[in-house]
Design a protein around this motif. Structure first.
Motif, PDB file in Angstrom:
ATOM      1  N   LYS A 190       2.722   8.760  12.779  1.00 25.81           N
ATOM      2  CA  LYS A 190       3.729   8.276  11.791  1.00 25.81           C
ATOM      3  C   LYS A 190       4.399   9.287  11.101  1.00 25.81           C
ATOM      4  O   LYS A 190       5.516   9.377  10.765  1.00 25.81           O
ATOM      5  CB  LYS A 190       2.901   7.472  10.776  1.00 25.81           C
ATOM      6  CG  LYS A 190       3.772   6.746   9.843  1.00 25.81           C
ATOM      7  CD  LYS A 190       3.078   5.852   8.616  1.00 25.81           C
ATOM      8  CE  LYS A 190       1.511   6.028   8.534  1.00 25.81           C
ATOM      9  NZ  LYS A 190       1.101   5.364   7.459  1.00 25.81           N
ATOM     10  N   THR A 245      -1.729   7.936  12.328  1.00 24.18           N
ATOM     11  CA  THR A 245      -1.214   8.384  11.019  1.00 24.18           C
ATOM     12  C   THR A 245      -0.306   9.819  11.224  1.00 24.18           C
ATOM     13  O   THR A 245       0.752   9.947  10.826  1.00 24.18           O
ATOM     14  CB  THR A 245      -2.106   8.960  10.170  1.00 24.18           C
ATOM     15  OG1 THR A 245      -3.086   7.534   9.731  1.00 24.18           O
ATOM     16  CG2 THR A 245      -1.720   9.577   8.882  1.00 24.18           C
ATOM     17  N   HIS A 266       0.051  13.307   4.082  1.00 17.65           N
ATOM     18  CA  HIS A 266       1.418  13.616   5.157  1.00 17.65           C
ATOM     19  C   HIS A 266       1.660  15.030   4.916  1.00 17.65           C
ATOM     20  O   HIS A 266       2.246  15.496   6.074  1.00 17.65           O
ATOM     21  CB  HIS A 266       2.422  12.385   4.847  1.00 17.65           C
ATOM     22  CG  HIS A 266       2.138  11.222   5.011  1.00 17.65           C
ATOM     23  ND1 HIS A 266       2.937  10.166   4.873  1.00 17.65           N
ATOM     24  CD2 HIS A 266       0.744  10.610   5.326  1.00 17.65           C
ATOM     25  CE1 HIS A 266       2.367   8.924   5.393  1.00 17.65           C
ATOM     26  NE2 HIS A 266       0.965   9.314   5.665  1.00 17.65           N
ATOM     27  N   ARG A 302       0.824  -1.049   0.003  1.00 16.84           N
ATOM     28  CA  ARG A 302      -0.017  -0.129   0.115  1.00 16.84           C
ATOM     29  C   ARG A 302       0.839   1.194  -0.004  1.00 16.84           C
ATOM     30  O   ARG A 302       1.647   1.276   0.810  1.00 16.84           O
ATOM     31  CB  ARG A 302      -0.981   0.038   1.276  1.00 16.84           C
ATOM     32  CG  ARG A 302      -1.834   0.931   1.212  1.00 16.84           C
ATOM     33  CD  ARG A 302      -2.753   0.809   2.500  1.00 16.84           C
ATOM     34  NE  ARG A 302      -3.978   1.887   2.522  1.00 16.84           N
ATOM     35  CZ  ARG A 302      -4.853   2.130   3.342  1.00 16.84           C
ATOM     36  NH1 ARG A 302      -4.956   0.921   4.077  1.00 16.84           N
ATOM     37  NH2 ARG A 302      -5.695   2.930   3.420  1.00 16.84           N
ATOM     38  N   GLN A 303       0.687   2.146  -0.991  1.00 17.99           N
ATOM     39  CA  GLN A 303       1.421   3.416  -1.178  1.00 17.99           C
ATOM     40  C   GLN A 303       0.934   4.517  -0.081  1.00 17.99           C
ATOM     41  O   GLN A 303      -0.214   4.417   0.242  1.00 17.99           O
ATOM     42  CB  GLN A 303       1.282   3.939  -2.318  1.00 17.99           C
ATOM     43  CG  GLN A 303       1.839   3.139  -3.387  1.00 17.99           C
ATOM     44  CD  GLN A 303       3.277   2.659  -3.417  1.00 17.99           C
ATOM     45  OE1 GLN A 303       4.238   3.529  -3.367  1.00 17.99           O
ATOM     46  NE2 GLN A 303       3.543   1.379  -3.132  1.00 17.99           N
ATOM     47  N   PRO A 304       1.627   4.947   0.527  1.00 15.01           N
ATOM     48  CA  PRO A 304       1.573   6.292   1.586  1.00 15.01           C
ATOM     49  C   PRO A 304       0.880   7.315   0.688  1.00 15.01           C
ATOM     50  O   PRO A 304       1.113   7.563  -0.552  1.00 15.01           O
ATOM     51  CB  PRO A 304       2.506   6.678   2.238  1.00 15.01           C
ATOM     52  CG  PRO A 304       3.793   6.226   1.157  1.00 15.01           C
ATOM     53  CD  PRO A 304       3.126   5.037   0.475  1.00 15.01           C
ATOM     54  N   ASN A 305      -0.123   8.017   1.365  1.00 19.21           N
ATOM     55  CA  ASN A 305      -0.940   9.176   0.740  1.00 19.21           C
ATOM     56  C   ASN A 305      -0.044  10.389   1.241  1.00 19.21           C
ATOM     57  O   ASN A 305      -0.074  11.081   2.182  1.00 19.21           O
ATOM     58  CB  ASN A 305      -2.100   9.376   1.656  1.00 19.21           C
ATOM     59  CG  ASN A 305      -3.032  10.511   1.198  1.00 19.21           C
ATOM     60  OD1 ASN A 305      -2.627  11.319   0.378  1.00 19.21           O
ATOM     61  ND2 ASN A 305      -4.369  10.228   1.368  1.00 19.21           N
ATOM     62  N   CYS A 307      -8.207  11.873  10.005  1.00 18.36           N
ATOM     63  CA  CYS A 307      -7.181  10.716   9.808  1.00 18.36           C
ATOM     64  C   CYS A 307      -7.201  10.279  11.702  1.00 18.36           C
ATOM     65  O   CYS A 307      -7.594  10.977  12.350  1.00 18.36           O
ATOM     66  CB  CYS A 307      -6.078  11.371   9.293  1.00 18.36           C
ATOM     67  SG  CYS A 307      -5.378  12.623  10.274  1.00 18.36           S
TER      68      CYS A 307
END
Length: 73
Positions: free
Chosen positions: A63, A60, A34, A27-30, A56
């Motif tokens: 992170k 998140t 971010h 899964r690719q990060p948004n 969110c």
């Protein structure tokens, strides 16, 4: 029975990943989210304010903070 289903799903997933031959990236990060979170953090907003604004999770936000701290090293 549930254990058998779990093991079957796990094997099938591994087969699919192997068949993809390096194309599977997870899964690719948004990155846009971010970046927005980072902007809000630099403005001094609290986790609760950021969470309410973007919808969110606190994880998140944490992170993004962790990534930011690792890049500053």
């Amino acid at each position: 029975m549930a254990c058998d289903d779990y093991e079957t799903r796990h094997k099938r997933q591994a087969q699919g990943i192997a068949k993809a031959k390096g194309k599977y990236r997870g899964r690719q990060p948004n990155l846009a989210l971010h970046h927005d979170i980072l902007d809000q953090l630099t403005l001094g907003r609290s986790y609760s304010q950021i969470q309410e604004k973007f919808g969110c999770s606190r994880a998140t936000i944490a992170k993004v903070v962790k990534i930011m701290c690792n890049h500053n090293l």
